[in-house]
Motif scaffolding. Sequence first.
Motif, PDB file in Angstrom:
ATOM      1  N   SER A 124       8.020 -17.827  -2.610  1.00  0.00           N
ATOM      2  CA  SER A 124       8.933 -17.162  -3.365  1.00  0.00           C
ATOM      3  C   SER A 124       8.874 -15.796  -2.602  1.00  0.00           C
ATOM      4  N   SER A 125       7.814 -15.294  -1.925  1.00  0.00           N
ATOM      5  CA  SER A 125       7.735 -14.092  -1.226  1.00  0.00           C
ATOM      6  C   SER A 125       6.631 -14.061  -0.069  1.00  0.00           C
ATOM      7  N   GLY A 126       6.853 -12.890   0.694  1.00  0.00           N
ATOM      8  CA  GLY A 126       5.962 -12.793   1.640  1.00  0.00           C
ATOM      9  C   GLY A 126       4.570 -12.687   1.061  1.00  0.00           C
ATOM     10  N   MET A 127       4.306 -11.866   0.252  1.00  0.00           N
ATOM     11  CA  MET A 127       3.054 -12.024  -0.466  1.00  0.00           C
ATOM     12  C   MET A 127       2.465 -13.338  -0.917  1.00  0.00           C
ATOM     13  N   SER A 128       3.433 -14.044  -1.573  1.00  0.00           N
ATOM     14  CA  SER A 128       2.950 -15.390  -2.164  1.00  0.00           C
ATOM     15  C   SER A 128       2.450 -16.449  -0.799  1.00  0.00           C
ATOM     16  N   ALA A 129       3.163 -15.950   0.329  1.00  0.00           N
ATOM     17  CA  ALA A 129       2.715 -16.670   1.671  1.00  0.00           C
ATOM     18  C   ALA A 129       1.435 -16.314   2.078  1.00  0.00           C
ATOM     19  N   ILE A 130       1.024 -15.072   1.798  1.00  0.00           N
ATOM     20  CA  ILE A 130      -0.236 -14.640   2.198  1.00  0.00           C
ATOM     21  C   ILE A 130      -1.373 -15.076   1.258  1.00  0.00           C
ATOM     22  N   ALA A 131      -0.674 -14.890  -0.023  1.00  0.00           N
ATOM     23  CA  ALA A 131      -1.939 -15.756  -1.068  1.00  0.00           C
ATOM     24  C   ALA A 131      -2.212 -16.836  -1.133  1.00  0.00           C
ATOM     25  N   LEU A 183      -2.714  -2.303   7.990  1.00  0.00           N
ATOM     26  CA  LEU A 183      -2.077  -3.392   7.333  1.00  0.00           C
ATOM     27  C   LEU A 183      -0.827  -2.837   6.333  1.00  0.00           C
ATOM     28  N   PHE A 184       0.238  -3.650   6.284  1.00  0.00           N
ATOM     29  CA  PHE A 184       1.267  -3.352   5.153  1.00  0.00           C
ATOM     30  C   PHE A 184       0.540  -3.204   3.877  1.00  0.00           C
ATOM     31  N   GLY A 185       1.026  -2.076   2.798  1.00  0.00           N
ATOM     32  CA  GLY A 185       0.566  -1.788   1.720  1.00  0.00           C
ATOM     33  C   GLY A 185       0.261  -2.888   0.533  1.00  0.00           C
ATOM     34  N   GLY A 186       1.351  -3.693   0.515  1.00  0.00           N
ATOM     35  CA  GLY A 186       1.361  -4.683  -0.332  1.00  0.00           C
ATOM     36  C   GLY A 186      -0.114  -5.811   0.027  1.00  0.00           C
ATOM     37  N   THR A 187       0.012  -6.080   1.173  1.00  0.00           N
ATOM     38  CA  THR A 187      -1.179  -7.086   1.878  1.00  0.00           C
ATOM     39  C   THR A 187      -2.590  -6.243   1.445  1.00  0.00           C
ATOM     40  N   TYR A 188      -2.584  -5.116   1.773  1.00  0.00           N
ATOM     41  CA  TYR A 188      -3.900  -4.447   1.340  1.00  0.00           C
ATOM     42  C   TYR A 188      -4.130  -4.386   0.033  1.00  0.00           C
ATOM     43  N   LEU A 222      -4.010 -10.612  10.981  1.00  0.00           N
ATOM     44  CA  LEU A 222      -3.564  -9.184  11.464  1.00  0.00           C
ATOM     45  C   LEU A 222      -2.078  -9.199  11.355  1.00  0.00           C
ATOM     46  N   GLU A 223      -1.440  -8.093  11.644  1.00  0.00           N
ATOM     47  CA  GLU A 223       0.015  -8.155  11.799  1.00  0.00           C
ATOM     48  C   GLU A 223       0.486  -8.189  13.051  1.00  0.00           C
ATOM     49  N   SER A 224       1.489  -8.517  13.544  1.00  0.00           N
ATOM     50  CA  SER A 224       2.007  -8.689  15.062  1.00  0.00           C
ATOM     51  C   SER A 224       2.305  -7.385  15.727  1.00  0.00           C
ATOM     52  N   SER A 231       2.000  -3.831  13.304  1.00  0.00           N
ATOM     53  CA  SER A 231       1.455  -3.522  11.974  1.00  0.00           C
ATOM     54  C   SER A 231       2.558  -2.485  11.309  1.00  0.00           C
ATOM     55  N   ASN A 232       2.546  -2.676  10.159  1.00  0.00           N
ATOM     56  CA  ASN A 232       3.771  -1.941   9.307  1.00  0.00           C
ATOM     57  C   ASN A 232       2.873  -0.898   8.524  1.00  0.00           C
ATOM     58  N   PRO A 233       3.002   0.437   8.417  1.00  0.00           N
ATOM     59  CA  PRO A 233       3.900   1.132   9.432  1.00  0.00           C
ATOM     60  C   PRO A 233       3.093   1.641  10.648  1.00  0.00           C
ATOM     61  N   VAL A 281      -1.481 -14.613  11.391  1.00  0.00           N
ATOM     62  CA  VAL A 281      -0.672 -13.688  12.126  1.00  0.00           C
ATOM     63  C   VAL A 281       0.607 -13.354  11.060  1.00  0.00           C
ATOM     64  N   ASP A 282       0.697 -12.223  10.471  1.00  0.00           N
ATOM     65  CA  ASP A 282       2.023 -11.865   9.652  1.00  0.00           C
ATOM     66  C   ASP A 282       2.820 -11.490  10.801  1.00  0.00           C
ATOM     67  N   ASN A 283       3.907 -12.402  11.232  1.00  0.00           N
ATOM     68  CA  ASN A 283       4.926 -12.162  12.075  1.00  0.00           C
ATOM     69  C   ASN A 283       6.122 -11.602  11.639  1.00  0.00           C
ATOM     70  N   HIS A 339       5.551 -15.017   7.474  1.00  0.00           N
ATOM     71  CA  HIS A 339       6.649 -14.207   7.358  1.00  0.00           C
ATOM     72  C   HIS A 339       7.096 -13.594   5.744  1.00  0.00           C
ATOM     73  N   SER A 340       7.359 -12.490   5.748  1.00  0.00           N
ATOM     74  CA  SER A 340       8.205 -12.092   4.674  1.00  0.00           C
ATOM     75  C   SER A 340       9.656 -12.476   5.099  1.00  0.00           C
ATOM     76  N   ALA A 341      10.266 -13.527   4.443  1.00  0.00           N
ATOM     77  CA  ALA A 341      11.636 -13.773   4.683  1.00  0.00           C
ATOM     78  C   ALA A 341      12.435 -12.875   4.295  1.00  0.00           C
ATOM     79  N   ASN A 361      12.272  -1.239   2.061  1.00  0.00           N
ATOM     80  CA  ASN A 361      12.506  -2.447   2.486  1.00  0.00           C
ATOM     81  C   ASN A 361      12.585  -2.173   4.142  1.00  0.00           C
ATOM     82  N   ILE A 362      12.283  -3.109   4.776  1.00  0.00           N
ATOM     83  CA  ILE A 362      12.744  -3.194   6.282  1.00  0.00           C
ATOM     84  C   ILE A 362      13.531  -4.359   6.707  1.00  0.00           C
ATOM     85  N   GLY A 363      14.008  -4.346   7.935  1.00  0.00           N
ATOM     86  CA  GLY A 363      14.538  -5.528   8.499  1.00  0.00           C
ATOM     87  C   GLY A 363      15.903  -5.711   8.013  1.00  0.00           C
TER      88      GLY A 363
HETATM   89  C1  LIG Z   1       7.356  -6.979   3.303  1.00  0.00           C
HETATM   90  C2  LIG Z   1       6.143  -7.490   4.005  1.00  0.00           C
HETATM   91  C3  LIG Z   1       5.166  -8.041   3.345  1.00  0.00           C
HETATM   92  C4  LIG Z   1       5.534  -8.954   1.871  1.00  0.00           C
HETATM   93  O1  LIG Z   1       6.550  -9.470   1.936  1.00  0.00           O
HETATM   94  P1  LIG Z   1       7.422  -9.579   0.444  1.00  0.00           P
HETATM   95  O2  LIG Z   1       8.725 -10.571   0.893  1.00  0.00           O
HETATM   96  O3  LIG Z   1       7.826  -8.206   0.048  1.00  0.00           O
HETATM   97  O4  LIG Z   1       6.558 -10.098  -0.543  1.00  0.00           O
HETATM   98  C5  LIG Z   1       4.323  -8.783   3.984  1.00  0.00           C
HETATM   99  N1  LIG Z   1       4.025  -8.238   5.439  1.00  0.00           N
HETATM  100  C6  LIG Z   1       4.736  -7.282   5.903  1.00  0.00           C
HETATM  101  C7  LIG Z   1       4.468  -6.956   7.609  1.00  0.00           C
HETATM  102  C8  LIG Z   1       5.782  -6.823   5.284  1.00  0.00           C
HETATM  103  O5  LIG Z   1       6.645  -6.108   5.702  1.00  0.00           O
END
Ligand SMILES: *Cc1c(COP(=O)(O)O)cnc(C)c1O
Length: 410
Positions: A79-86, A105-110, A148-150, A152-154, A177-179, A199-201, A353-355
Motif C-alpha cells: 500500500s506504500s513504500g513504508m509498508s514495503a519497508i515494514a 535515511l529518508f525521514g519516514g524510514t528513520y 541503505l538507500e541507493s 539517500s534522500n535528501p 536496498v531502497d531503490n 521502492h516507494s512506487a 513528494n519527489i519523482g
Molecule cells: C517516499 C519514500 C519512502 C516511503 O514511501 P511512501 O510511498 O511515501 O510510503 C521510502 N523511501 C524513500 C527513499 C522515499 O523517498
Amino acid sequence: MNFETAAVHAGSIKDSTGATHAPVYQSASFAYEKAGEIECVFQGKKFGYVYSRISNPTVTAFELRMNALEGGIGAIATSSGMSAIATTAFTLAENGSEIVASKSLFGGTYLFFKEILESSGVKVIYADFNSADDIESSISERTRFLFLESISNPKLEIYDLKKISATARKYNLPLVVDNTVTTPYLWRAKDFGADIIIHSATKYITGNGTAVGGVLIDTGNYKWNSHQSTKIKSYAGKAGSFAFIAAARSKVYQHLGFAPAPQNVFFHLLGLETLALRMERHCSNALKLAEFFREQPKITSVNYPGLNDNRYRQAALRQFGDRYGGLLTIELEGREKCFDLIDNLKYAKNLANIGDTKTLIIHPESTIYSNCSGDEKSNAGVNSRLLRISVGIENINDIIEDFSSALEKI
Ligand SMILES: *Cc1c(COP(=O)(O)O)cnc(C)c1O
C-alpha cells in the motif's frame, strides 16, 4: 526483453476482450463454484485468488512487471513504500534482533525504525555506509540485515554497493536496498549485490503523483536456508529459495493488511510504461538546473551527484552509467531566503513528494524533519538553509526561468 519493452509488456493480463491495460479487479474476494475447489486453493494445492488482502490479479500484474524490471524471483506490491519497508523488516527481524542501517535515511524510514521497529524489540544500529569498517564494527551475531538507500534522500549519498555487498556476504547477511530514487532504470541493483529491493512506487514509478504505493522484490541473490529469522526458518524447508517471499506474504503482509488498492496499482502500471523516457529527462534536467544554480551568487552550495566536484560522482558514474537522478539540494543564506524563494516560484510546487513529472520543492527542516533532534537532522544532512528540489520533466528553460526570476526577487 529489454528494459523499455518489459516496462510496457511484462506481466500483461491477456483476457478475451483484448484489453491492452490490466483490468482493475476491484473485488475484495473471489468466488468458486465448488466447495472442494476453494478447499484446494486454501490448502495451496491449486492456484487461485481468495481475498484481496492476500493477492489480487491487478496487483499480480504489477508485481510481475516490477519483478521483471529488477530481475527478481518474486515481488510483493504494498500500500506504500513504508509498508514495503515494514514487511521486509518484520520478516527478517524480531524481538531481540538488530539491524544495521545507513545514518543517511529518508525521514519516514528513520521514524518507522525509531517509533515502531525499536518498540518491537529490534535494535537499529546506524553506521556510516561510506565506511566498510564502520559497517563491520556495527554487525553482531544478532544482526539480521543491512539497510541503505541507493541515493539517500535528501543527503544524496551514494555508496559502493559491491563493497557493501561483500561485507554482507562475509557475515551471511541480506542486503536491503531502497531503490526509490534511482529506479530499476538507472541500474539493476541485483547485479551489484542487492538481495531485497524496495521502492516507494509513489515516486518515479508512478511518476505523476497520483497514487501512494510500494513494492519489494527478492533478487534471488541471497540463499535463505541459513537465515536466522523465525519466520524465514519456518519456510526454508517448504519454500526453498522462495522462503523470503512466502514468509513475507503469509506471515507479515497479510496479517498487517498492507495490500494496495487495485485502482492505485493501475496507476503504477500506467506510470511504469513511461519510466525510461521520464528518467532520462529527469536526469538531464537536474544536471542542467544544478549547473545553473552553481552560477548563482545567492546560492551558497549545490549538492548534485552529477557535478564534477561531487564526492559521489564516480560511484554514480560507475553504477548508474553517467546518470545522476532527479534530486538535488541547494543552500541559501538562511531559512528566510529559502521561504522567500519558494514563495516566488511559479511552476515548482511546494510539497512533500519527489519523482513527479512536475518540479517540486520543499524546505525539509521546517516540514519533514520538524520533529527531529539536531543530531537526527544532521545525520540526514538537513539544516535551515537547505532546500530539496525534485526536478520535473518540464522544458528545462522554463524551470531555469522560474528559479531565475524568483532568485532576482529575494
Ligand atoms: C517516499 C519514500 C519512502 C516511503 O514511501 P511512501 O510511498 O511515501 O510510503 C521510502 N523511501 C524513500 C527513499 C522515499 O523517498
